[in-house]
Design an enzyme around this catalytic site. Structure first.
Site, short mmCIF file in Angstrom:
data_model
loop_
_atom_site.label_atom_id
_atom_site.label_comp_id
_atom_site.label_asym_id
_atom_site.label_seq_id
_atom_site.Cartn_x
_atom_site.Cartn_y
_atom_site.Cartn_z
N ARG A 157 12.26 17.81 12.53
CA ARG A 157 13.08 17.87 13.73
C ARG A 157 13.47 16.50 14.25
O ARG A 157 13.65 16.30 15.44
CB ARG A 157 12.29 18.57 14.83
CG ARG A 157 11.00 17.82 15.08
CD ARG A 157 10.10 18.49 16.04
NE ARG A 157 8.81 17.81 16.02
CZ ARG A 157 7.78 18.18 16.76
NH1 ARG A 157 7.89 19.20 17.54
NH2 ARG A 157 6.66 17.52 16.71
N GLY A 158 13.57 15.54 13.38
CA GLY A 158 13.93 14.22 13.89
C GLY A 158 14.42 13.30 12.80
O GLY A 158 14.73 13.72 11.68
N VAL A 159 14.48 12.02 13.16
CA VAL A 159 14.94 11.03 12.21
C VAL A 159 14.00 9.84 12.20
O VAL A 159 13.29 9.58 13.18
CB VAL A 159 16.37 10.53 12.55
CG1 VAL A 159 17.36 11.64 12.41
CG2 VAL A 159 16.42 9.96 13.95
N HIS A 160 14.02 9.13 11.08
CA HIS A 160 13.33 7.85 10.99
C HIS A 160 14.35 6.76 10.78
O HIS A 160 15.34 6.95 10.09
CB HIS A 160 12.36 7.83 9.80
CG HIS A 160 11.20 8.75 9.98
ND1 HIS A 160 10.45 9.20 8.92
CD2 HIS A 160 10.66 9.31 11.07
CE1 HIS A 160 9.49 9.99 9.36
NE2 HIS A 160 9.59 10.08 10.67
N GLU A 206 0.84 -1.20 0.00
CA GLU A 206 0.00 0.00 0.00
C GLU A 206 0.88 1.25 0.00
O GLU A 206 1.86 1.33 0.74
CB GLU A 206 -0.89 0.03 1.24
CG GLU A 206 -1.74 1.30 1.32
CD GLU A 206 -2.42 1.48 2.67
OE1 GLU A 206 -2.26 0.61 3.56
OE2 GLU A 206 -3.14 2.48 2.84
N ASP A 230 10.72 6.31 15.04
CA ASP A 230 10.55 7.73 14.75
C ASP A 230 11.00 8.49 15.98
O ASP A 230 10.39 8.39 17.03
CB ASP A 230 9.06 7.97 14.46
CG ASP A 230 8.76 9.43 14.20
OD1 ASP A 230 7.62 9.71 13.81
OD2 ASP A 230 9.65 10.27 14.40
N ILE A 231 12.10 9.21 15.86
CA ILE A 231 12.61 9.94 17.01
C ILE A 231 12.50 11.43 16.75
O ILE A 231 13.00 11.93 15.74
CB ILE A 231 14.09 9.60 17.29
CG1 ILE A 231 14.28 8.09 17.33
CG2 ILE A 231 14.53 10.22 18.60
CD1 ILE A 231 15.71 7.68 17.52
N ASP A 232 11.83 12.10 17.64
CA ASP A 232 11.61 13.53 17.52
C ASP A 232 12.50 14.28 18.48
O ASP A 232 12.62 13.88 19.64
CB ASP A 232 10.16 13.83 17.92
CG ASP A 232 9.35 14.27 16.75
OD1 ASP A 232 8.17 14.55 16.94
OD2 ASP A 232 9.91 14.33 15.64
N CYS A 277 21.96 21.00 20.28
CA CYS A 277 21.08 19.91 20.71
C CYS A 277 20.99 18.76 19.70
O CYS A 277 20.64 17.64 20.08
CB CYS A 277 19.68 20.41 21.04
SG CYS A 277 18.90 21.33 19.72
N SER A 297 13.87 13.19 9.02
CA SER A 297 12.43 13.10 8.78
C SER A 297 11.85 14.35 8.16
O SER A 297 10.68 14.39 7.82
CB SER A 297 11.70 12.83 10.10
OG SER A 297 11.72 14.01 10.91
N GLY A 298 12.64 15.39 8.02
CA GLY A 298 12.14 16.58 7.34
C GLY A 298 11.97 17.78 8.25
O GLY A 298 12.01 18.92 7.80
#
Lengths: 501, 347
Positions: free
Chosen positions: B198-201, B76, B144-146, B166, B195-196
C-alpha cells in the site's frame, strides 16, 4: 607551590603527557582538516584560507581576548599538579550547572545568562593572561576524565557543545564571531553579491516565514553544503538550492557548533584509545587516581541509574500502575490495556521502564503476551514481538542491556501518528493533559500550578508537582527519571519495605 | 523487493493525465495463492541479477582504474526464507555468487542493507568491545510512504486497501518530494518503486546521499514534515509568519492547490459531514473564524439545491473568511500541508 621544571621531572612529564595527547590529536585534526579542505574546494572560495599557524599563536596571547579556543591542539605548557585537579573541578562546576539548567527546562535567554555567570564565577584566574590557559587546560583534563565510556563521552560532548554555543552566542560583535569561525576554517564560503541578487527573493521568503525582517543589501550569507547544517535544514530555517544551504550570519552558530561537536566527538574516541593504551598505565601512581576520582564524584543526574530494584510480580502491576507510575508510563499502560497494542516507541519506553521497575524477563513476556495476543494472536506475538522483548533484556543480538529512558530522553522524543509515548506534559494538548491528570486524581488547585509550569515549558517540574500533589509530600530533588518517580513513590507508600541500595 | 509486488509504470510517467489513472493492479484471490515454485521460476527466469550487481557496485566493478574491488563484497543482504527464517549479514563477491545463493535459498523476501567497513561475513574478527571497526559506511537514503499515513484524510478506504480515489494522494506526495530532492537537495539518482502493498519506496542513490549520517537523514525527513502530531497533541498546524518557506510555497502553487481543489475535496468529500469538517476546522488557529464557519455549515446541512458540490462551496466560504480576517491567507494551506506530511524516517 611551584615546582620548577628542573627540580621536578614529573611536572615536565605531565607536560609531555598532554603534548603526546596533543600530537595524536594534531594528527587526527590534520586528517579532519584535510577533509574539510576537500569539501571547501567544492564550495565557493572568496578569500584565501586562514593559516593553521595562527592557532598556536592564539595561545601566546597575553591579553584576555573574549575568544573561544577551538581546543584543537594541546598547549605546550607546564601544568602544576594542583592546577590539574582544580582547573578541572572548576570547569566541571560549569558543565554540571549547564546540565542542571537544561534538565530544568530553562529557556534560551535564561541559559545564556546562567552560562555567563557560571563561567565568570568559576573560570577566572588572578592573572588575566592565565584565563585562556585555564580554559584550555581544564578542557583537556576533562577529556581524559570523560573519554572512557560511551555514556561519559555522550554527556561530556553534550555539555561542552552547549557551553560552546552559549559562549559563541554571547560574543557581542560580528568581528568576534568571525574570528572564531576562522578557527574552524570557515571564512571561505561567503555568498557573492551577484548570487545574492539572484536568490534575494527566496531568502526573503525564508526570513518572513520565521517572522524575521528581510535581509538587507549588505547582509552576509554563507553558502555551505546542506549536510553541514542539519538543524537548520530540519527546521526549514534556510533556503536550500542544489544541495547548498544559504545561512544567515546569525545562524552561523548552528553550523560552527556542528563542526565543534563532530571534532570533539572524534577526538574523544582517540583520547580514549590513548588513555587505555598508554597513559593510564604510565600515570597510575599520579594522574590516573585523580582522573578516576574526578569522574565518579560528579555524575550528572541523568547518568545514575536507579539501583534499587524491587522485585515486582505480575499480579501487582495493575495496582502499582495506579499508585506509582508517572503520567507518561501510566498513559502507555492504560492505552495498552485499552487497545491491546502499542507501537514501537511506546513498547520501548514502557518496556524498559518496567524492566527498571523490577519486572523480570519471564514476567515481562507474560505481561506483553497477555495484552498483545488479544489483538494479534499468540502466534504473531511470538513471531514478531517476543524477540524484541528479549532483546531489551540483553538476551538477543548484541546483548546490550538497555537502560530505561530518562526524562530528558522521553521529553525529546517525537511521537507521531498512532504513537502514545513521549512526555504528556510536553506532547499533550492542554485539554488532553488536564483530562489525564484528573483521571490520575490531581485536584484542581494543583492542576493549575502544573499547567502553569507546562506553559513555561518546565515539564519535569510539572511532573514533580503532580507527584507532590498525589503523594502529599514535597519532592525537593525533582523528577529526572521515570523510574526515580516510581521508587520515590513506593518509598512513601510502602515505608516498611527497606529499600536501601 | 517482494516477489509478490507488481511494479507499475505509474512512477515513470510525467504527464499529469496518467497520474490519476494508473494504479497498482488489483490481484484476485486465486492469483494470490502463493506457491514456492513460483519463486523458483521467478529467480530462474526473471530476477535481474546482473542489473542488481551493477547497480549495487556503483562503478566498482573491477573494470576500470580507481575501482574498489572489495566494495560489493562489503554490502549486506538479508534473506527471509520460508517459515520466517531470517538470515542477516549475507554478502557476495560478485554477481554469480549472489545469483547462486538466491537460487539455492529461494528467499521469500530480500532486503538490501548497508555497505560496511569490512565484509560482513568477517565481522566477528573486527568488532571488539567499544571499537567500532565493523560499522556501516554507506547506505542509500530511503523513504517509505504508506497509504495508511493518510488515513485521516481519506474515507474511501482504510488500512491496506487502496483505490483510484485515494492513490492520487500518493502521487502528489511523490511529486512534491521528488521535486524537492532534485531542486533543493541536488540529488540526481532517484528511484521510486511500489512497495508491494500500500505504498511506495524512494531510493536516493547519489554518493552524497549514501554517505549521509543519521542526523542528516533525520534532518531531510524533518524538512518534509509539516504535520507533527497524533491524537494526543494539538491539531493546529503551526504556520506562523507572513510567508511560507519556499519549499512549501512552491509545492503549493505547482502541485497541491490544483490537486486539493479540483480532486481531493470532492473525491473524499472532505467537508460534507460534520465529523469530517470538524477535522479541518480544528486546524484553524483563529477560533472566531472556525466558529463562524461552523455556524454557517451547521445551518446549511441540506442546502444541496445548488448544482455545485457542497465541498467546493464550503471551501470557498472558508477561504473568503480567512482572507477577510487578515490572517495570512496562506494559513488555509495548513489543511493541504497535511497531505504531504506523512513521511517516515528512512531506513
Amino acid at each position: 607551590m611551584w615546582f620548577p621544571a628542573i627540580l621536578c621531572p614529573r611536572a615536565q612529564l605531565f607536560g609531555a603527557v598532554i603534548q603526546k595527547l596533543g600530537k595524536q590529536l594534531k594528527r587526527a585534526q590534520f586528517w579532519f582538516r584535510r577533509r574539510t579542505r576537500r569539501t571547501k574546494i567544492a564550495m565557493e572560495i572568496v578569500r584565501p584560507q586562514s593559516h593553521r599557524n595562527s592557532l598556536s599563536s592564539a595561545n601566546d596571547a597575553a591579553v584576555a581576548v573574549p575568544t573561544i579556543p577551538s581546543y584543537r591542539s594541546a598547549p605546550p605548557l607546564e601544568v602544576r599538579l594542583e592546577d590539574f585537579e582544580s582547573f578541572a573541578i572548576d570547569r566541571l562546576r560549569v558543565l554540571k550547572g549547564i546540565s542542571d539548567g537544561m534538565s530544568r527546562g530553562k529557556k534560551q535567554e535564561e541559559m545564556e545568562k546562567l552560562v555567563k555567570d557560571l563561567w565568570r564565577v568559576n573560570m577566572r584566574h588572578q592573572h588575566a593572561s592565565e584565563v585562556l590557559n585555564k580554559d584550555i587546560i581544564s578542557h583537556f583534563v576533562l577529556r581524559l576524565v570523560y573519554c572512557r565510556t560511551e555514556d561519559l563521552r555522550k554527556w561530556f560532548l553534550s555539555m561542552e557543545c552547549a557551553l560552546f554555543r552559549y559562549r559563541f552566542r554571547s560574543l557581542y560583535t560580528a568581528e568576534a564571531q568571525r574570528a572564531v569561525m576562522e578557527e574552524f576554517d570557515l571564512s571561505g564560503s561567503a555568498v557573492t553579491k551577484m548570487e545574492f541578487q539572484d536568490i534575494k527573493e527566496k531568502l526573503g521568503q525564508v526570513a518572513r516565514s520565521m517572522g524575521q525582517p528581510l535581509p538587507t543589501l549588505d547582509a552576509i550569507f554563507y553558502k555551505v553544503p546542506f549536510e553541514e547544517v542539519p538543524e537548520l535544514v530540519a527546521g526549514r530555517k534556510v533556503f536550500i538550492k542544489q544541495g547548498y544551504a544559504y545561512v544567515a550570519m546569525n545562524q552561523v552558530v548552528s553550523f560552527v557548533a556542528t563542526l565543534f561537536r563532530s571534532q570533539l566527538s572524534k577526538t574523544l574516541i582517540l583520547t580514549n584509545r590513548k588513555w587505555t593504551s598508554s597513559i593510564r598505565e604510565q600515570e597510575k601512581h599520579r594522574l590516573t587516581p585523580i582522573v578516576e576520582a574526578l569522574c565518579s564524584s560528579y555524575l550528572g543526574p541523568d547518568l545514575s541509574q536507579p539501583r534499587e530494584y524491587a522485585e515486582i510480580s505480575l499480579k501487582d502491576i495493575d495496582q502499582i500502575a495506579k499508585s506509582s507510575f508517572p503520567l507518561c508510563m501510566r498513559h502507555l499502560f492504560d492505552k495498552l490495556k485499552e487497545d491491546h497494542h502499542l507501537k514501537h516507541g511506546g513498547r520501548m519506553q514502557l518496556g524498559l521502564f518496567l524492566k527498571g521497575v523490577g519486572l523480570n524477563l519471564d514476567d515481562a513476556l507474560a505481561f506483553w503476551r497477555a495484552e498483545f495476543s488479544k489483538k494479534v494472536g499468540l502466534e504473531k506475538f511470538e513471531k514478531e514481538y517476543a524477540y524484541n522483548i528479549r532483546h531489551n533484556y540483553g538476551k538477543e543480538g548484541k546483548r546490550t542491556d538497555y537502560t530505561p529512558y530518562s526524562c530528558q530522553k522521553v521529553i525529546s522524543s517525537t511521537p507521531g501518528a498512532g504513537d502514545q509515548h513521549g512526555c504528556p506534559y510536553r506532547h499533550f494538548s492542554e485539554e488532553n493533559l488536564k483530562a489525564a491528570l484528573s483521571r490520575m486524581g490531581v485536584n484542581s488547585r494543583a492542576m493549575e500550578d502544573v499547567i502553569d509550569k507546562v506553559r513555561n515549558r518546565h515539564y519535569q517540574l510539572a511532573c514533580t508537582l503532580t507527584f507532590e500533589a498525589l503523594h502529599g509530600v514535597p519532592c525537593d530533588a525533582g523528577i529526572n527519571h521515570p523510574n526515580q518517580y516510581f521508587i520515590d513513590s513506593q518509598k512513601i507508600l510502602q515505608p516498611k519495605k527497606d529499600s536501601s541500595a | 523487493m517482494h516477489p509478490r509486488s507488481s511494479l507499475t509504470s505509474l512512477f515513470n510517467s510525467t504527464t499529469s493525465s496518467l497520474e490519476f489513472q494508473l494504479m497498482p493492479k488489483m490481484i484476485t484471490d486465486q492469483e494470490l495463492d502463493f506457491n514456492p515454485n513460483y519463486l523458483k521460476l521467478y529467480y530462474g527466469k526473471l530476477f535481474p541479477f546482473t542489473d542488481i550487481f551493477r547497480w549495487m557496485s556503483y562503478g566498482n566493478d573491477g573494470k576500470h582504474p580507481g575501482c574498489d574491488s572489495s566494495y560489493f563484497g562489503r554490502r549486506e543482504f538479508s534473506f527471509t526464507l520460508e517459515n520466517d527464517i531470517y538470515l542477516r549479514f549475507q554478502s557476495f563477491n560478485n554477481a554469480l555468487e549472489l545469483e547462486n545463493s538466491i537460487k539455492e535459498k529461494s528467499p521469500f523476501k530480500i532486503d538490501i542493507g548497508p555497505v560496511y567497513t569490512v565484509d560482513p561475513a568477517k565481522r566477528h574478527a573486527y568488532a571488539q568491545g567499544d571499537n567500532k571497526v565493523f560499522a556501516p559506511v554507506e547506505r542509500e537514503l530511503i523513504f517509505d510512504i504508506d497509504m495508511s499515513d493518510y488515513d485521516d484524510v481519506r474515507y474511501c478506504c482504510s488500512g491496506a486497501d487502496v483505490c483510484l480515489n485515494c492513490w492520487p494522494l500518493m502521487t502528489i506526495a511523490i511529486k512534491v518530494i521528488d521535486t524537492a530532492l532534485r531542486d533543493d537537495f541536488g540529488f540526481k539518482h532517484i528511484l521510486w518503486v511500489y512497495s508491494g502493498r500500500r505504498g511506495v519506496h524512494c531510493w536516493v542513490c547519489d554518493q552524497k546521499a549514501r554517505r549521509l549520517t543519521n542526523e542528516q537523514r533525520a534532518a531531510i525527513a524533518d524538512y518534509f514534515r509539516v504535520y507533527k502530531g497524533n491524537e494526543n497533541t494539538h491539531k493546529k498546524i503551526s504556520l506562523t509568519g507572513a510567508a511560507l518557506h519556499p519549499f512549501l510555497a512552491t509545492s503549493y502553487t505547482s502541485v497541491l492547490k490544483h490537486f486539493f481543489e479540483k480532486n481531493l475535496l470532492t473525491s473524499q468529500n472532505l467537508l460534507a459531514t460534520e465529523e469530517r469538517y470538524e477535522k479541518i476546522l480544528d486546524m484553524i488557529p483563529d477560533e472566531s473564524i472556525a466558529s463562524k464557519l461552523r455556524g454557517k455549515w451547521q445551518d446549511s446541512r441540506r442546502s444541496s439545491s445548488t448544482k455545485e458540490d457542497i465541498n467546493v462551496v464550503r471551501w470557498e466560504q472558508c477561504k473568503q473568511l480567512l482572507q477577510s480576517g487578515k490572517i495570512s491567507h496562506k494559513d488555509y494551506e495548513g489543511a493541504l500541508k497535511r497531505l504531504c506530511s506523512a513521511i517516515l524516517t528512512p531506513g
